[in-house]
Each structure stands twice: as C-alpha cells, then as structure tokens.
Design a protein around this motif. Sequence first.
Motif, PDB file in Angstrom:
ATOM      1  N   THR A  20     137.919  61.413  57.331  1.00  0.00           N
ATOM      2  CA  THR A  20     136.995  60.282  57.162  1.00  0.00           C
ATOM      3  C   THR A  20     136.061  60.170  58.354  1.00  0.00           C
ATOM      4  N   ARG A  21     136.628  60.293  59.557  1.00  0.00           N
ATOM      5  CA  ARG A  21     135.809  60.215  60.772  1.00  0.00           C
ATOM      6  C   ARG A  21     134.825  61.387  60.854  1.00  0.00           C
ATOM      7  N   ALA A  22     135.267  62.558  60.465  1.00  0.00           N
ATOM      8  CA  ALA A  22     134.385  63.729  60.523  1.00  0.00           C
ATOM      9  C   ALA A  22     133.199  63.557  59.570  1.00  0.00           C
ATOM     10  N   LEU A  23     133.482  63.065  58.361  1.00  0.00           N
ATOM     11  CA  LEU A  23     132.396  62.868  57.402  1.00  0.00           C
ATOM     12  C   LEU A  23     131.446  61.776  57.886  1.00  0.00           C
ATOM     13  N   HIS A  24     132.021  60.680  58.414  1.00  0.00           N
ATOM     14  CA  HIS A  24     131.175  59.605  58.939  1.00  0.00           C
ATOM     15  C   HIS A  24     130.279  60.117  60.051  1.00  0.00           C
ATOM     16  N   ALA A  25     130.837  60.879  60.990  1.00  0.00           N
ATOM     17  CA  ALA A  25     130.047  61.382  62.114  1.00  0.00           C
ATOM     18  C   ALA A  25     128.987  62.373  61.643  1.00  0.00           C
ATOM     19  N   GLY A  26     129.363  63.230  60.694  1.00  0.00           N
ATOM     20  CA  GLY A  26     128.396  64.207  60.200  1.00  0.00           C
ATOM     21  C   GLY A  26     127.193  63.547  59.555  1.00  0.00           C
ATOM     22  N   ILE A  27     127.453  62.431  58.871  1.00  0.00           N
ATOM     23  CA  ILE A  27     126.348  61.716  58.223  1.00  0.00           C
ATOM     24  C   ILE A  27     125.584  60.865  59.227  1.00  0.00           C
ATOM     25  N   TRP A  28     126.313  60.164  60.086  1.00  0.00           N
ATOM     26  CA  TRP A  28     125.677  59.141  60.915  1.00  0.00           C
ATOM     27  C   TRP A  28     124.936  59.712  62.125  1.00  0.00           C
ATOM     28  N   ASN A  29     125.287  60.909  62.567  1.00  0.00           N
ATOM     29  CA  ASN A  29     124.803  61.322  63.884  1.00  0.00           C
ATOM     30  C   ASN A  29     123.299  61.544  63.935  1.00  0.00           C
ATOM     31  N   ARG A  30     122.624  61.614  62.784  1.00  0.00           N
ATOM     32  CA  ARG A  30     121.175  61.800  62.817  1.00  0.00           C
ATOM     33  C   ARG A  30     120.401  60.489  62.770  1.00  0.00           C
ATOM     34  N   PHE A  31     121.105  59.365  62.546  1.00  0.00           N
ATOM     35  CA  PHE A  31     120.370  58.109  62.404  1.00  0.00           C
ATOM     36  C   PHE A  31     119.780  57.576  63.712  1.00  0.00           C
ATOM     37  N   PRO A  32     120.480  57.675  64.855  1.00  0.00           N
ATOM     38  CA  PRO A  32     119.827  57.220  66.089  1.00  0.00           C
ATOM     39  C   PRO A  32     118.503  57.941  66.335  1.00  0.00           C
ATOM     40  N   ALA A  33     118.513  59.268  66.175  1.00  0.00           N
ATOM     41  CA  ALA A  33     117.274  60.027  66.376  1.00  0.00           C
ATOM     42  C   ALA A  33     116.225  59.656  65.337  1.00  0.00           C
ATOM     43  N   GLY A  34     116.666  59.543  64.084  1.00  0.00           N
ATOM     44  CA  GLY A  34     115.718  59.220  63.026  1.00  0.00           C
ATOM     45  C   GLY A  34     115.081  57.865  63.224  1.00  0.00           C
ATOM     46  N   ALA A  35     115.886  56.861  63.632  1.00  0.00           N
ATOM     47  CA  ALA A  35     115.349  55.519  63.841  1.00  0.00           C
ATOM     48  C   ALA A  35     114.363  55.498  65.007  1.00  0.00           C
ATOM     49  N   ILE A  36     114.695  56.230  66.074  1.00  0.00           N
ATOM     50  CA  ILE A  36     113.791  56.282  67.228  1.00  0.00           C
ATOM     51  C   ILE A  36     112.480  56.964  66.849  1.00  0.00           C
ATOM     52  N   ALA A  37     112.563  58.054  66.107  1.00  0.00           N
ATOM     53  CA  ALA A  37     111.344  58.764  65.703  1.00  0.00           C
ATOM     54  C   ALA A  37     110.496  57.898  64.781  1.00  0.00           C
ATOM     55  N   TYR A  38     111.148  57.179  63.873  1.00  0.00           N
ATOM     56  CA  TYR A  38     110.422  56.297  62.952  1.00  0.00           C
ATOM     57  C   TYR A  38     109.698  55.207  63.739  1.00  0.00           C
ATOM     58  N   THR A  39     110.414  54.590  64.685  1.00  0.00           N
ATOM     59  CA  THR A  39     109.810  53.524  65.496  1.00  0.00           C
ATOM     60  C   THR A  39     108.643  54.048  66.304  1.00  0.00           C
ATOM     61  N   GLU A  40     108.807  55.216  66.909  1.00  0.00           N
ATOM     62  CA  GLU A  40     107.733  55.788  67.721  1.00  0.00           C
ATOM     63  C   GLU A  40     106.513  56.109  66.868  1.00  0.00           C
ATOM     64  N   ALA A  41     106.742  56.639  65.658  1.00  0.00           N
ATOM     65  CA  ALA A  41     105.622  56.948  64.768  1.00  0.00           C
ATOM     66  C   ALA A  41     104.866  55.680  64.388  1.00  0.00           C
ATOM     67  N   LEU A  42     105.588  54.592  64.115  1.00  0.00           N
ATOM     68  CA  LEU A  42     104.932  53.332  63.784  1.00  0.00           C
ATOM     69  C   LEU A  42     104.184  52.763  64.985  1.00  0.00           C
ATOM     70  N   ARG A  43     104.760  52.928  66.177  1.00  0.00           N
ATOM     71  CA  ARG A  43     104.050  52.473  67.383  1.00  0.00           C
ATOM     72  C   ARG A  43     102.733  53.227  67.548  1.00  0.00           C
ATOM     73  N   GLN A  44     102.764  54.520  67.297  1.00  0.00           N
ATOM     74  CA  GLN A  44     101.540  55.302  67.399  1.00  0.00           C
ATOM     75  C   GLN A  44     100.517  54.848  66.369  1.00  0.00           C
ATOM     76  N   ARG A  45     100.987  54.542  65.152  1.00  0.00           N
ATOM     77  CA  ARG A  45     100.068  54.078  64.115  1.00  0.00           C
ATOM     78  C   ARG A  45      99.484  52.721  64.472  1.00  0.00           C
ATOM     79  N   ALA A  46     100.342  51.837  64.994  1.00  0.00           N
ATOM     80  CA  ALA A  46      99.854  50.515  65.381  1.00  0.00           C
ATOM     81  C   ALA A  46      98.800  50.630  66.479  1.00  0.00           C
ATOM     82  N   SER A  47      99.071  51.501  67.452  1.00  0.00           N
ATOM     83  CA  SER A  47      98.110  51.709  68.528  1.00  0.00           C
ATOM     84  C   SER A  47      96.802  52.276  67.997  1.00  0.00           C
TER      85      SER A  47
END
Length: 342
Positions: free
Chosen positions: A113-140
């Motif tokens: 269960t932990r392995a599956l959770h980690a395999g799925i979740w580990n890309r979300f911090p990067a994805g959220a940061i990239a999404y936020t940065e892209a929106l910041r660039q668009r806003a600017s």
Amino acid sequence: MQHSTDHLTAIAEQIQARFPQLAADPVMAQSLEDNVSSMISEAHARYAAGAGSSIVSDAFLDPAHLATGALHAEQAQHPAGAMLAAEMLFDAYLPIFVEEVGAVDAPDILRATRALHAGIWNRFPAGAIAYTEALRQRASSAHLDSRTQIARDLHDRIAHAIIAGVQRVDLVLFTDPPAPMGVGHLEDAARLLRAALSEVQDLAVALHARVGDDLLDSALARHLADLFPEEAAVSISSRGTPVPLPSWKSEEALTILLEALTNWRKHAPDSTATVHFEWSATAVTVTVSDDGPGFDEDEETSGRLGRRTMQERAALIGAGFSVTSRPEKGTAVSVSIPIGAL
C-alpha cells in the motif's frame, strides 16, 4: 510480476470518462497513459526494494514531473483534477497491485500500500510547483501586456488628440490679429479635447473593473453604462440560471469582456454588438459578437496585443477562449468559464 497493461488501460479509460477533456486532447491523453504506467512501475520498484515509507515530498523534484505540471498549466488543467485522477488510480489498482506483488500477510500488504501510494504521489509536489510557476509567468505576462497596452493607448489615442487640440488653440493665440477662422479652430480643439477626455474615462473604467457582489452579466451591464453611456448598439442576453463566480474568476472575466467590447468599438464603430451569456451547471460561456467588417483569420497574427492579453487572462482562470472572424461577416469573441472554486 509486471503490472497488467489491460488493467491500466481500463483504469485510464475510467479516468478519461471522468475528465472528457483529457480524452479529447491527444497530448493530455498520452500524458495520462504515460504517467499511469510510470506510477505503477515506480510502485513495483519501491516494493521490490523493500521501501517501507510512503513519504516522498522531501525528495528531489524530478524534471519529468515538472514537465507534467507545466503541461497541465498550459492546458488549463487544475492540479485538483490530477489529484482526483490519482485517487481513482489508487482506489482501483490497490487490490490488483497487492495481487501482482504477491503480498499475503499484513506487513507485506501494508508495504504494498505504501509503495503504491509513494509511486503515485511522488510526482505531485513537482507538478504543483511547476503548475504554480507557469501560472505566475502567465500572470506576469498578462500584467506586462496590460501595461504595454495602456501605455500605447495613452500615447496613440489620448496624447495625439491632446496635441492636435493644443495646436489648434495655438493657431488662434499666435495669430495677430486673430485669424478669421479662429472660432473654427477653437471648436475643433474643443472636440478633440473632449474626445481625449472620453478616452481617459474609458481607460479609468476598464482599469477599475469590479464585479463585487453582482453576477457577471449584471456587472458587465453596469460597466457598459459607464463606458458607452450613449451607445444603443450593444445588447446583452442571457440563457440559463446565472450563479456567482469566485471573485478572482469574475474579475478576470469582466476584464476580458470589456477588452473585447473596447476592441469592437475601436475596430467596428459603425456596427452593432451583442453579448450572450449561456449558463450551464458547469460553466458560463460568454460570446461577444458584432456585424462589423471582420478580418481574415489566416492573415491575422495570433500575437496581436489585445487578443494575446485576453487569451492569457482566460488561461489564468482555466477558461476556454476563441476568436472567430471573416471579412464582412463580423467577429465573435467567446470565453467559457468553469463554475466553481477551481
């Protein structure tokens, strides 16, 4: 035991059914399939390595995951949608994964269960940061484009009118004795200066666009009364049940609509314009159309300042945006705004 391609395909289809926009976009659909397969492969690798922790947010930010977040921002896909898709994947694949890795006792099932959770979740911090940065660039970018447009309007529309008016006053003042046509020059000067004042008032209204507690259609009608007080060539219609939008969405949407109407009056002043609101349970689509001269879309540059600014603002609120036009057939600007907090 390797993961089942058939199971993953079936789960990807379930996710696409929940998010039809993914299935309709080949790039996003392929990204979903690639990410689902990658997540499960990583989960298998973590289980095989004996990893017992599911905490992954303190790990490095994988460039591939950053790219996925940037793609979601480019396609106006909010991260909450990706999180829901991940929950669907985890819920559907967990029993399959437990069987694939051969976990039978409680410790092995917990590790799976932990392995599956980690395999799925580990890309979300990067994805959220990239999404936020892209929106910041668009806003600017949208902010800078707006400032550039204001500067251009002040220089091209207002400063020129004031200079022309002052020159006509000077013609009268510097003629001794006063020229016989002095009254005519003064009347021309007054007309030009009044036009410049009107332009300044229009810019002030556009810069101070506020929806407040109004619905979007009511706010637009209120601002049109300020922008075009003597204009009878604009009509507003609405179908469906209007609902309030989050303030950050409604403010950007109002700015887009006012920009579209300002462009109409600038480029097709002798035509009539209509604004139609189409409300549904999930979105409101607003179309600003006119019966003016239009233009050839094949020859129109997509980088035109006003159009690019509206498109950037639409992307910031996750809205669809389009401009259609044909010579002598008018122009239509359409923006589709999702209803809800996301």
